[in-house]
Design a protein around this motif. Structure first.
Motif, PDB file in Angstrom:
ATOM      1  N   LYS A  78       0.774  -1.361   0.113  1.00 35.57           N
ATOM      2  CA  LYS A  78       0.139  -0.080   0.018  1.00 35.57           C
ATOM      3  C   LYS A  78       0.842   1.294  -0.131  1.00 35.57           C
ATOM      4  O   LYS A  78       0.653   2.237  -0.999  1.00 35.57           O
ATOM      5  CB  LYS A  78      -1.126  -0.038   1.177  1.00 35.57           C
ATOM      6  CG  LYS A  78      -1.805   1.184   1.443  1.00 35.57           C
ATOM      7  CD  LYS A  78      -2.758   1.141   2.609  1.00 35.57           C
ATOM      8  CE  LYS A  78      -3.393   2.342   2.627  1.00 35.57           C
ATOM      9  NZ  LYS A  78      -4.871   2.156   2.236  1.00 35.57           N
ATOM     10  N   ASP A  81       3.091   1.404  -3.403  1.00 38.71           N
ATOM     11  CA  ASP A  81       2.449   2.031  -4.618  1.00 38.71           C
ATOM     12  C   ASP A  81       2.123   3.416  -4.539  1.00 38.71           C
ATOM     13  O   ASP A  81       2.220   4.040  -5.942  1.00 38.71           O
ATOM     14  CB  ASP A  81       1.183   1.307  -4.676  1.00 38.71           C
ATOM     15  CG  ASP A  81       1.290  -0.234  -5.006  1.00 38.71           C
ATOM     16  OD1 ASP A  81       2.294  -0.573  -5.544  1.00 38.71           O
ATOM     17  OD2 ASP A  81       0.227  -0.994  -4.870  1.00 38.71           O
ATOM     18  N   SER A  82       1.586   3.936  -3.325  1.00 38.78           N
ATOM     19  CA  SER A  82       1.358   5.643  -3.355  1.00 38.78           C
ATOM     20  C   SER A  82       2.929   6.335  -3.278  1.00 38.78           C
ATOM     21  O   SER A  82       2.640   7.300  -4.213  1.00 38.78           O
ATOM     22  CB  SER A  82       0.601   5.826  -1.894  1.00 38.78           C
ATOM     23  OG  SER A  82      -0.459   5.239  -1.761  1.00 38.78           O
ATOM     24  N   GLN A  85       3.777   7.049  -6.685  1.00 43.39           N
ATOM     25  CA  GLN A  85       3.307   8.170  -7.438  1.00 43.39           C
ATOM     26  C   GLN A  85       3.435   9.453  -6.722  1.00 43.39           C
ATOM     27  O   GLN A  85       2.695  10.372  -7.056  1.00 43.39           O
ATOM     28  CB  GLN A  85       1.652   7.810  -7.212  1.00 43.39           C
ATOM     29  CG  GLN A  85       1.307   6.669  -7.864  1.00 43.39           C
ATOM     30  CD  GLN A  85      -0.245   6.007  -7.589  1.00 43.39           C
ATOM     31  OE1 GLN A  85      -0.861   7.001  -7.121  1.00 43.39           O
ATOM     32  NE2 GLN A  85      -0.528   4.847  -7.934  1.00 43.39           N
ATOM     33  N   LYS A  87       3.174  10.254  -3.610  1.00 43.37           N
ATOM     34  CA  LYS A  87       2.009  10.451  -2.335  1.00 43.37           C
ATOM     35  C   LYS A  87       2.205   9.854  -1.152  1.00 43.37           C
ATOM     36  O   LYS A  87       2.795   8.899  -1.346  1.00 43.37           O
ATOM     37  CB  LYS A  87       0.636  10.059  -2.910  1.00 43.37           C
ATOM     38  CG  LYS A  87       0.010  10.856  -4.227  1.00 43.37           C
ATOM     39  CD  LYS A  87      -1.179  10.184  -4.820  1.00 43.37           C
ATOM     40  CE  LYS A  87      -1.566  10.697  -6.153  1.00 43.37           C
ATOM     41  NZ  LYS A  87      -2.708  10.298  -6.603  1.00 43.37           N
ATOM     42  N   PRO A  89       0.296   8.315   1.757  1.00 42.13           N
ATOM     43  CA  PRO A  89      -1.100   8.336   2.055  1.00 42.13           C
ATOM     44  C   PRO A  89      -1.420   8.419   3.508  1.00 42.13           C
ATOM     45  O   PRO A  89      -0.879   8.309   4.175  1.00 42.13           O
ATOM     46  CB  PRO A  89      -1.586   6.737   1.684  1.00 42.13           C
ATOM     47  CG  PRO A  89      -0.235   6.166   1.889  1.00 42.13           C
ATOM     48  CD  PRO A  89       0.953   7.145   1.341  1.00 42.13           C
TER      49      PRO A  89
END
Length: 148
Positions: A78, A81-82, A85, A87, A89
């Motif tokens: 999780k 992946d963020s 990008q 970000k 999370p």
């Protein structure tokens, strides 16, 4: 008149064995320990006729830590992946302590949680793997508390 002495039954001491944690509504059966705390930021206030400064609350710092047995890659995936990008999370974390011999249940929901790091790999030969995540949070709601 002296204050009345209050006693407690040793069975009512809450035991962490009965703790639970949810990470974005996913139950973490692998939790080992959990802690969340608020540090009070204060500023000194000088006063006339007093040698000791008073303290004025000027902010709060909200931090926590959750320690887990490493059984899957859910949090790593999780976060990774963020981060790829660009970000960081925010997640929701809820912790509960429900010892059957205690006087009640404690349950607190933490929102706006951001993990301080992402663990991609951490192991040592011959040892069970664990992972520990420190985090900050923006708000909290006390859903249940225990009365004295």
């Amino acid at each position: 008149m002296a204050a009345e002495k209050k006693e407690f039954n040793p069975e009512q001491v809450m035991n962490g064995t009965w703790g639970e944690v949810w990470f974005d509504n996913e139950y973490l059966a692998q939790v080992i320990s959990f802690k969340a705390e608020i540090t009070h930021k204060t500023t000194s206030v000088t006063r006339v006729q007093k040698l000791m400064d008073g303290q004025k609350l000027t902010g709060l710092e909200a931090k926590g830590e959750v320690k887990l047995h490493h059984i899957n890659s859910h949090i790593m995936k999780k976060m990774s992946d963020s981060l790829k990008q660009g970000k960081l999370p925010k997640v929701a974390i809820t912790a509960s302590l429900n010892d059957p011999e205690a006087k009640g249940i404690e349950n607190v929901a933490f929102t706006g949680c951001k993990l301080d790091k992402t663990i991609l790999m951490d192991w040592e030969a011959g040892k069970n793997c664990e992972e520990s995540y420190s985090f900050t949070f923006e708000d909290w709601t006390i859903n249940n508390s225990v009365s004295a």
